[in-house]
Scaffold this motif. Structure first.
Motif, PDB file in Angstrom:
ATOM      1  N   MET A 232      51.329  53.327  28.541  1.00  0.00           N
ATOM      2  CA  MET A 232      51.316  52.859  27.778  1.00  0.00           C
ATOM      3  C   MET A 232      50.487  52.205  28.295  1.00  0.00           C
ATOM      4  O   MET A 232      50.024  51.489  29.398  1.00  0.00           O
ATOM      5  CB  MET A 232      52.653  51.747  28.068  1.00  0.00           C
ATOM      6  N   PRO A 233      48.991  51.551  27.319  1.00  0.00           N
ATOM      7  CA  PRO A 233      48.268  51.176  27.156  1.00  0.00           C
ATOM      8  C   PRO A 233      48.521  49.364  27.442  1.00  0.00           C
ATOM      9  O   PRO A 233      49.499  49.067  27.007  1.00  0.00           O
ATOM     10  CB  PRO A 233      47.518  50.745  25.621  1.00  0.00           C
ATOM     11  N   ALA A 234      47.658  48.348  28.014  1.00  0.00           N
ATOM     12  CA  ALA A 234      47.519  47.133  28.988  1.00  0.00           C
ATOM     13  C   ALA A 234      48.655  46.469  28.277  1.00  0.00           C
ATOM     14  O   ALA A 234      49.077  45.626  27.921  1.00  0.00           O
ATOM     15  CB  ALA A 234      46.370  47.262  29.934  1.00  0.00           C
TER      16      ALA A 234
ATOM     17  N   ASP B 260      35.813  46.337  33.311  1.00  0.00           N
ATOM     18  CA  ASP B 260      37.014  46.163  32.104  1.00  0.00           C
ATOM     19  C   ASP B 260      37.620  45.623  31.880  1.00  0.00           C
ATOM     20  O   ASP B 260      38.791  45.384  30.813  1.00  0.00           O
ATOM     21  CB  ASP B 260      37.113  48.489  31.251  1.00  0.00           C
ATOM     22  N   LYS B 261      38.151  44.720  32.683  1.00  0.00           N
ATOM     23  CA  LYS B 261      38.999  43.859  32.682  1.00  0.00           C
ATOM     24  C   LYS B 261      39.592  42.935  31.812  1.00  0.00           C
ATOM     25  O   LYS B 261      38.732  42.842  31.195  1.00  0.00           O
ATOM     26  CB  LYS B 261      39.141  43.104  34.123  1.00  0.00           C
ATOM     27  N   ASP B 262      40.262  42.985  30.639  1.00  0.00           N
ATOM     28  CA  ASP B 262      40.587  41.631  29.821  1.00  0.00           C
ATOM     29  C   ASP B 262      40.502  41.040  30.147  1.00  0.00           C
ATOM     30  O   ASP B 262      39.952  39.840  29.165  1.00  0.00           O
ATOM     31  CB  ASP B 262      41.900  42.211  28.888  1.00  0.00           C
ATOM     32  N   VAL B 263      40.243  40.129  31.396  1.00  0.00           N
ATOM     33  CA  VAL B 263      40.331  38.842  31.314  1.00  0.00           C
ATOM     34  C   VAL B 263      39.004  38.253  32.713  1.00  0.00           C
ATOM     35  O   VAL B 263      39.303  39.151  33.742  1.00  0.00           O
ATOM     36  CB  VAL B 263      40.693  37.793  31.559  1.00  0.00           C
ATOM     37  N   PHE B 264      37.824  37.855  32.387  1.00  0.00           N
ATOM     38  CA  PHE B 264      36.787  37.860  33.137  1.00  0.00           C
ATOM     39  C   PHE B 264      36.425  38.736  34.274  1.00  0.00           C
ATOM     40  O   PHE B 264      36.674  39.014  35.747  1.00  0.00           O
ATOM     41  CB  PHE B 264      37.007  37.208  34.470  1.00  0.00           C
ATOM     42  N   PRO B 265      36.403  40.148  33.360  1.00  0.00           N
ATOM     43  CA  PRO B 265      35.551  41.012  33.766  1.00  0.00           C
ATOM     44  C   PRO B 265      34.284  41.243  35.052  1.00  0.00           C
ATOM     45  O   PRO B 265      33.680  40.027  34.551  1.00  0.00           O
ATOM     46  CB  PRO B 265      35.428  42.099  32.646  1.00  0.00           C
ATOM     47  N   GLY B 266      34.037  41.868  35.513  1.00  0.00           N
ATOM     48  CA  GLY B 266      32.866  41.843  36.570  1.00  0.00           C
ATOM     49  C   GLY B 266      32.884  40.680  37.696  1.00  0.00           C
ATOM     50  O   GLY B 266      31.329  40.182  37.435  1.00  0.00           O
ATOM     51  N   ALA B 267      33.759  39.532  37.360  1.00  0.00           N
ATOM     52  CA  ALA B 267      33.354  37.959  38.339  1.00  0.00           C
ATOM     53  C   ALA B 267      34.043  38.976  39.849  1.00  0.00           C
ATOM     54  O   ALA B 267      35.365  39.432  39.916  1.00  0.00           O
ATOM     55  CB  ALA B 267      34.001  37.876  37.541  1.00  0.00           C
ATOM     56  N   TYR B 268      33.735  37.489  40.242  1.00  0.00           N
ATOM     57  CA  TYR B 268      34.810  38.209  41.948  1.00  0.00           C
ATOM     58  C   TYR B 268      35.773  37.005  41.589  1.00  0.00           C
ATOM     59  O   TYR B 268      35.655  35.664  41.373  1.00  0.00           O
ATOM     60  CB  TYR B 268      33.894  37.082  43.139  1.00  0.00           C
ATOM     61  N   ASP B 269      36.599  37.416  42.728  1.00  0.00           N
ATOM     62  CA  ASP B 269      38.223  36.778  42.266  1.00  0.00           C
ATOM     63  C   ASP B 269      38.568  36.850  43.832  1.00  0.00           C
ATOM     64  O   ASP B 269      38.335  37.490  44.552  1.00  0.00           O
ATOM     65  CB  ASP B 269      39.313  37.787  41.626  1.00  0.00           C
ATOM     66  N   CYS B 270      39.783  35.335  44.941  1.00  0.00           N
ATOM     67  CA  CYS B 270      39.318  35.549  45.885  1.00  0.00           C
ATOM     68  C   CYS B 270      41.939  35.612  45.903  1.00  0.00           C
ATOM     69  O   CYS B 270      41.771  35.404  46.489  1.00  0.00           O
ATOM     70  CB  CYS B 270      39.055  33.944  46.687  1.00  0.00           C
ATOM     71  N   TRP B 271      42.167  35.390  44.995  1.00  0.00           N
ATOM     72  CA  TRP B 271      43.478  35.751  44.536  1.00  0.00           C
ATOM     73  C   TRP B 271      44.211  37.038  43.812  1.00  0.00           C
ATOM     74  O   TRP B 271      42.883  37.844  43.254  1.00  0.00           O
ATOM     75  CB  TRP B 271      43.803  34.930  43.796  1.00  0.00           C
ATOM     76  N   ALA B 272      43.895  38.018  44.929  1.00  0.00           N
ATOM     77  CA  ALA B 272      45.158  39.445  43.882  1.00  0.00           C
ATOM     78  C   ALA B 272      46.140  38.918  43.597  1.00  0.00           C
ATOM     79  O   ALA B 272      46.901  38.004  43.842  1.00  0.00           O
ATOM     80  CB  ALA B 272      45.464  40.363  45.052  1.00  0.00           C
ATOM     81  N   GLY B 273      46.680  39.660  42.257  1.00  0.00           N
ATOM     82  CA  GLY B 273      47.822  39.301  41.510  1.00  0.00           C
ATOM     83  C   GLY B 273      47.548  39.512  39.973  1.00  0.00           C
ATOM     84  O   GLY B 273      46.665  40.234  39.533  1.00  0.00           O
TER      85      GLY B 273
ATOM     86  N   ILE C 293      39.635  46.720  40.902  1.00  0.00           N
ATOM     87  CA  ILE C 293      38.523  46.196  41.368  1.00  0.00           C
ATOM     88  C   ILE C 293      37.344  47.464  41.997  1.00  0.00           C
ATOM     89  O   ILE C 293      37.749  48.815  42.422  1.00  0.00           O
ATOM     90  CB  ILE C 293      39.716  45.809  42.865  1.00  0.00           C
ATOM     91  N   VAL C 294      36.254  46.518  41.917  1.00  0.00           N
ATOM     92  CA  VAL C 294      35.343  47.489  42.084  1.00  0.00           C
ATOM     93  C   VAL C 294      34.768  48.032  43.625  1.00  0.00           C
ATOM     94  O   VAL C 294      34.827  48.964  43.959  1.00  0.00           O
ATOM     95  CB  VAL C 294      34.046  46.679  41.382  1.00  0.00           C
ATOM     96  N   SER C 295      35.484  46.352  44.636  1.00  0.00           N
ATOM     97  CA  SER C 295      35.288  46.281  45.773  1.00  0.00           C
ATOM     98  C   SER C 295      35.399  45.286  46.107  1.00  0.00           C
ATOM     99  O   SER C 295      35.518  44.376  45.351  1.00  0.00           O
ATOM    100  CB  SER C 295      33.444  46.460  46.214  1.00  0.00           C
TER     101      SER C 295
END
Length: 170
Positions: free
Chosen positions: A1-3, A56-69, A132-134
């Protein structure tokens, strides 16, 4: 199913679940929804796991995040979402979630109640390559510097959440 076809829980402005719709509908109409987010700290509590989001995330692509979720699915409780997302994104399973607080991110079109949790973890981390890229461990002092810089590389909602974490616990 597409996201975009994924059924997610709809919330009202006060943080109460009021039904469900598709992820695409939430994004297109800027509807209130919820996410469960987990701060992963090292066993000694001195570091936080920070990751680079896929381009290619639908929100805030290519940014860093300190929260998994991620977004709370239709019929799902936030704590169950947090466990699911932690396992999917970072491969972390079987760890007790500590509930922290709920913070609101209201910058249309994103209107979200973020149910925040914390875990301590020193084990292996396995990234979900679609998300996640890295990633790597960052000291609390360095994370605070990133968070306090409004033009820094952290995702906006994650930045607000970790600033609240530092206000309460740091």
């Amino acid at each position: 199913m597409p996201a975009g076809d994924e059924l997610v829980a709809r919330y009202d402005a006060d943080g109460t679940a009021v039904g469900s719709t598709t992820r695409a509908d939430v994004r297109a109409r800027g509807l209130w929804h919820a996410a469960a987010v987990v701060l992963v700290r090292s066993g000694d509590g001195k570091s936080v796991y920070v990751h680079l989001r896929a381009p290619d995330k639908d929100v805030f692509p290519g940014a860093y995040d300190c929260w998994a979720g991620g977004v709370v699915a239709a019929g799902e409780e936030p704590a169950d979402c947090a466990e699911r997302e932690l396992a999917e994104e970072l491969g972390i399973r079987g760890v007790a979630l500590e509930p922290l607080f709920t913070h609101v991110f209201d910058e249309p079109p994103i209107r979200c109640h973020n149910f925040a949790y914390e875990v301590r973890w020193d084990g292996e981390i396995t990234h979900q390559p679609e998300e996640i890229v890295s990633g790597g461990w960052m000291s609390l002092a360095e994370l605070r510097n990133w968070a306090e810089d409004p033009s820094g590389p952290l995702v906006p909602d994650g930045r607000l959440g970790v600033l609240e974490w530092f206000r309460r616990y740091g």
